[in-house]
Motif scaffolding. Sequence first.
Motif, mmCIF file in Angstrom:
data_model
loop_
_atom_site.group_PDB
_atom_site.id
_atom_site.type_symbol
_atom_site.label_atom_id
_atom_site.label_comp_id
_atom_site.label_asym_id
_atom_site.label_seq_id
_atom_site.Cartn_x
_atom_site.Cartn_y
_atom_site.Cartn_z
ATOM 1 N N LEU A 94 21.472 -23.641 16.618
ATOM 2 C CA LEU A 94 21.849 -22.237 16.746
ATOM 3 C C LEU A 94 20.849 -21.457 17.594
ATOM 4 O O LEU A 94 21.209 -20.829 18.602
ATOM 5 C CB LEU A 94 21.956 -21.608 15.359
ATOM 6 N N PHE A 95 19.579 -21.496 17.187
ATOM 7 C CA PHE A 95 18.584 -20.711 17.902
ATOM 8 C C PHE A 95 18.201 -21.349 19.228
ATOM 9 O O PHE A 95 17.758 -20.644 20.142
ATOM 10 C CB PHE A 95 17.350 -20.505 17.018
ATOM 11 N N TYR A 97 20.403 -22.709 21.243
ATOM 12 C CA TYR A 97 21.416 -22.167 22.142
ATOM 13 C C TYR A 97 21.085 -20.726 22.538
ATOM 14 O O TYR A 97 21.131 -20.358 23.716
ATOM 15 C CB TYR A 97 22.794 -22.219 21.472
ATOM 16 N N LEU A 98 20.746 -19.912 21.549
ATOM 17 C CA LEU A 98 20.430 -18.518 21.837
ATOM 18 C C LEU A 98 19.207 -18.398 22.738
ATOM 19 O O LEU A 98 19.166 -17.563 23.657
ATOM 20 C CB LEU A 98 20.196 -17.755 20.532
ATOM 21 N N GLY A 99 18.194 -19.237 22.481
ATOM 22 C CA GLY A 99 16.983 -19.179 23.289
ATOM 23 C C GLY A 99 17.200 -19.636 24.718
ATOM 24 O O GLY A 99 16.607 -19.080 25.649
ATOM 25 N N ARG A 101 20.118 -19.514 26.242
ATOM 26 C CA ARG A 101 21.147 -18.673 26.872
ATOM 27 C C ARG A 101 20.672 -17.237 27.096
ATOM 28 O O ARG A 101 20.948 -16.637 28.138
ATOM 29 C CB ARG A 101 22.403 -18.665 25.981
ATOM 30 N N TYR A 102 19.926 -16.682 26.135
ATOM 31 C CA TYR A 102 19.612 -15.254 26.191
ATOM 32 C C TYR A 102 18.107 -14.946 26.230
ATOM 33 O O TYR A 102 17.736 -13.799 26.441
ATOM 34 C CB TYR A 102 20.235 -14.533 25.000
ATOM 35 N N THR A 107 14.829 -14.470 20.552
ATOM 36 C CA THR A 107 15.192 -15.496 19.581
ATOM 37 C C THR A 107 14.047 -15.740 18.599
ATOM 38 O O THR A 107 14.263 -15.881 17.385
ATOM 39 C CB THR A 107 15.555 -16.805 20.304
ATOM 40 N N THR A 389 16.847 -25.824 23.226
ATOM 41 C CA THR A 389 17.744 -26.619 22.381
ATOM 42 C C THR A 389 17.218 -28.045 22.214
ATOM 43 O O THR A 389 17.211 -28.595 21.109
ATOM 44 C CB THR A 389 19.151 -26.658 22.992
#
Length: 458
Positions: A94-95, A97-99, A101-102, A107, A389
């Motif tokens: 989860l994190f 992906y967020l890290g 991507r964004y 994150t 990731t």
Amino acid sequence: MTVGEGPALGQGVGRSAGATVDGDPSPPSEVRRVTASTFAGNTIEYYDFILYGSAAALIFGPLFFSNLSPTMAAIASFSTLATGYLCRPLGGLLFGYLGDRYGRKPTLLATMVLMGLATGLIGLLPTTSQVGIWAPVMLIALRLTQGIAVGGEWGGAALMTAEHAPPARRGWITAIGQAGQPSGGALAMGAMALVALLPGEQLLSWGWRIPFLVSFALLLIALYMRVRISESPLFEELQRAENSQRKHRRPVSELFLEHRGALLRGILVSIPPSLMVTLVSSFCVSYAVAAGFSRSTVLTAVGVAFATAIPTNPIYGHLSDRLGRRPVYAAGTLAVAVLVFPLFWAIDSGSTLWLFVAFIVAYALVAPAIGAGLAAILSEMFTTPVRFTGVSMSFQIGAIISGLFPVVATSLLVLGDQRPIWVAVLVLVIALLSTLIVTKIRESSGDRLTLDATEGIR
């Protein structure tokens, strides 16, 4: 080589193929700030996580599983410890992906808040004698939350430091951040050792809650440090390249489709460092108390071992820069194989001196050889678009084995008639296999971090 030296996007440099860069130069002051933030973040995250492990070994059985026999209560308590490890890959996914991507920084702020709140709330939980079955249910729910949070925290903090560090000093600088793990462990063990001095009735009624409630204050300190750091220069360069080409990444699918080999290697090298943490801070704590040592003595011994490991982590990180990641790691796993039987003999001796020596050697001298360079090793395995990731998933899937270890080891202890022979054999086999595995991994010390595997952004 200084921070930020390197080619522009698309140029191939270093031992690894493909486009490699260091990103925009990070001033030494910013490198220091990021390293300090990573150290503080790891300190607090592992204070929270290891605190739970020691409480599971000594406190949670009679509080949350009082309807079971002492042995079954210990197994049930260690099982709740394992649930946190089982959830860590979910947090890494989860994190991660967020890290990827964004951004790394937002994150990491999220993982910090989630971990601090979950740990503090454990200190407010009612026990089984007060609310029945709902007590262990709430405990497990908060443990799952801890697992999700630390699943994203470790990988993000590790690569954040790695992406700011100059290649020639990456092992040393990332190891300073990783020294936050024994720092957090020392704080957790110190806190538990202090409350363990209370009379048993007071310890089980309110004393055990204090170390968990302290997490609320530690959270505020860590957040203050983390909001002041800058975003990773490699991630910012990746975003600029992506925006100019109007491309969008899919870090999770790219990781599993294009970086499967790196992910598998990352998982395998991540098992021994996590195993050493749970072996020393959880299973050996329970085993030493059962062998006749007081709770306070055992926790103090482990706390001293953690404190001693704070300076040894950067030393081994520096050695990994000078000698290579593989030889330092392999020396650590071989040392585990040689010393695992003496570790249990020292505990069984009944000598407080040998107890302290055993924990210090195991965690301050041997474990850092395996774990100090891990942040650099994993960061060097993956390209920037999937690094958060990839690093998170590698470490957290490997940590599942560690989370299950206390449960398996306690069962093997019963099988061995309370003698640790089969536990030691299990650790020996894992150490020897890990030594073999690391010889198959490419040496990466001094490599520049890869922005992408090919020129430009796919």
